[in-house]
Design a protein around this motif. Sequence first.
Motif, PDB file in Angstrom:
ATOM      1  N   ILE A 156      -3.525   2.272   3.914  1.00 48.80           N
ATOM      2  CA  ILE A 156      -4.866   2.460   4.458  1.00 48.80           C
ATOM      3  C   ILE A 156      -5.136   1.276   5.366  1.00 48.80           C
ATOM      4  O   ILE A 156      -5.266   0.146   4.886  1.00 48.80           O
ATOM      5  N   THR A 157      -5.208   1.504   6.667  1.00 48.61           N
ATOM      6  CA  THR A 157      -5.322   0.427   7.647  1.00 48.61           C
ATOM      7  C   THR A 157      -6.670   0.511   8.331  1.00 48.61           C
ATOM      8  O   THR A 157      -7.025   1.554   8.902  1.00 48.61           O
ATOM      9  N   ARG A 158      -7.394  -0.603   8.251  1.00 47.28           N
ATOM     10  CA  ARG A 158      -8.642  -0.691   8.993  1.00 47.28           C
ATOM     11  C   ARG A 158      -8.333  -1.310  10.353  1.00 47.28           C
ATOM     12  O   ARG A 158      -7.908  -2.462  10.448  1.00 47.28           O
ATOM     13  N   LYS A 159      -8.527  -0.525  11.403  1.00 45.38           N
ATOM     14  CA  LYS A 159      -8.157  -0.952  12.747  1.00 45.38           C
ATOM     15  C   LYS A 159      -9.207  -1.906  13.314  1.00 45.38           C
ATOM     16  O   LYS A 159     -10.397  -1.759  13.079  1.00 45.38           O
ATOM     17  N   MET A 180     -19.470  -6.484  15.815  1.00 48.66           N
ATOM     18  CA  MET A 180     -20.923  -6.407  15.911  1.00 48.66           C
ATOM     19  C   MET A 180     -21.486  -5.090  15.380  1.00 48.66           C
ATOM     20  O   MET A 180     -22.566  -5.059  14.805  1.00 48.66           O
ATOM     21  N   GLY A 181     -20.778  -4.005  15.589  1.00 52.19           N
ATOM     22  CA  GLY A 181     -21.293  -2.703  15.179  1.00 52.19           C
ATOM     23  C   GLY A 181     -20.718  -2.259  13.862  1.00 52.19           C
ATOM     24  O   GLY A 181     -19.714  -2.773  13.365  1.00 52.19           O
ATOM     25  N   ASP A 182     -21.396  -1.295  13.261  1.00 52.27           N
ATOM     26  CA  ASP A 182     -20.960  -0.725  11.986  1.00 52.27           C
ATOM     27  C   ASP A 182     -20.302   0.614  12.257  1.00 52.27           C
ATOM     28  O   ASP A 182     -20.852   1.674  11.960  1.00 52.27           O
ATOM     29  N   ALA A 183     -19.110   0.573  12.862  1.00 55.85           N
ATOM     30  CA  ALA A 183     -18.376   1.794  13.200  1.00 55.85           C
ATOM     31  C   ALA A 183     -16.892   1.514  12.988  1.00 55.85           C
ATOM     32  O   ALA A 183     -16.189   1.116  13.913  1.00 55.85           O
ATOM     33  N   ASP A 184     -16.437   1.700  11.767  1.00 58.49           N
ATOM     34  CA  ASP A 184     -15.058   1.378  11.412  1.00 58.49           C
ATOM     35  C   ASP A 184     -14.123   2.521  11.763  1.00 58.49           C
ATOM     36  O   ASP A 184     -14.525   3.678  11.874  1.00 58.49           O
ATOM     37  N   HIS A 185     -12.848   2.151  11.923  1.00 57.86           N
ATOM     38  CA  HIS A 185     -11.783   3.104  12.227  1.00 57.86           C
ATOM     39  C   HIS A 185     -10.640   2.826  11.269  1.00 57.86           C
ATOM     40  O   HIS A 185     -10.083   1.722  11.256  1.00 57.86           O
ATOM     41  N   PHE A 186     -10.295   3.829  10.456  1.00 60.37           N
ATOM     42  CA  PHE A 186      -9.226   3.705   9.473  1.00 60.37           C
ATOM     43  C   PHE A 186      -8.110   4.685   9.808  1.00 60.37           C
ATOM     44  O   PHE A 186      -8.376   5.807  10.255  1.00 60.37           O
ATOM     45  N   ASP A 187      -6.885   4.244   9.565  1.00 54.91           N
ATOM     46  CA  ASP A 187      -5.702   5.105   9.632  1.00 54.91           C
ATOM     47  C   ASP A 187      -5.118   5.207   8.226  1.00 54.91           C
ATOM     48  O   ASP A 187      -4.789   4.181   7.610  1.00 54.91           O
TER      49      ASP A 187
END
Length: 330
Positions: free
Chosen positions: A275-278, A286-293
Amino acid sequence: MSVVVPTAPEQAEDEMENQIKPPHPRPDAPPDYSAHFVSGPPAPAVPPPVGYPGGLPMGYCGPQHSTTIPLYQPPGSIHPIQYQPGKYHMPNQFAPITWMPEPTLMPNCPPGLEYLAQLDNVHVLQHFEPLERITRFETNNRYDIKNNLDQMVYIVTEDTDDITRNTYRTLRPFVLRVTDCAGREIMTLQRPFRCTCCCFCCPSARQELEVQCPPGVTTGFVAEHWNLCRAVYSIQNEKRENVMGVRGPCSTYGCGSDSVFEVKSLDGVSNIGSITRKWNGLLSAMGDADHFDIHFPADLDVKMKAMIFGACFLIDFMYFERSPPQRSSR
């Protein structure tokens, strides 16, 4: 002596008909309307669209007038209108969204997990909420789940009340509902409240996530284990038996680099997935918009894929969810 009775004078036959018949066939008809509008020069003739020799039928909205009729919202409705599967234009978006083709039903597979059965990785994209940074009001999280072809697989929405969400912030208990292209809820993720006031090594302070697929049927649990240096979790089945483990990095801040959480076997030797948080630059900072692979073997049990999928959201809330800054009391 005979009495003569006077009689009414006889009327002509045509006068009797005039009294019986009204002077006009429709006495209630309105008077003729005389318009004072002076017409201008005639406009150039526009040929009708191809396939409609007589023009568009009544009530038809052509492509060039697709936005003239607003979408209907039922009175008192809170939820937006659900769109049908396939390509459609979402509001405030310029590109159409393509859903992943619906797979065929599989034996011994919970309904809706057929999508995960044919994938070896998925992308979890959190929606950016700019109003959170301005109003400091925490809103429900939303995620788009896509495959490598940028096709939509699932939509994940948080279902938490405003008081709980803004009181406990990142420690809040939540319910995440996973829906497919038809709007069916195929998976439910529940996080109960855990008190963090006591010692971190106390079992009552460890975070936990329950995965239900289909909703109401427990598939397994994601349980946190206390560790001084790194994030450690165990993936358990419905009987709370450990099946896999998740081992995170020593530093989960992820500033300037990706954060990788490895999914390993119970002996900790073989890698099963990750589980990788990009790291997305300033948007991640700054923003609350995560991207996970999320990566897992293609032939892995589909229920275990769902468990790894659920572990991603517990990791997000514990380490990467940023609450809006609170206004100082001064």
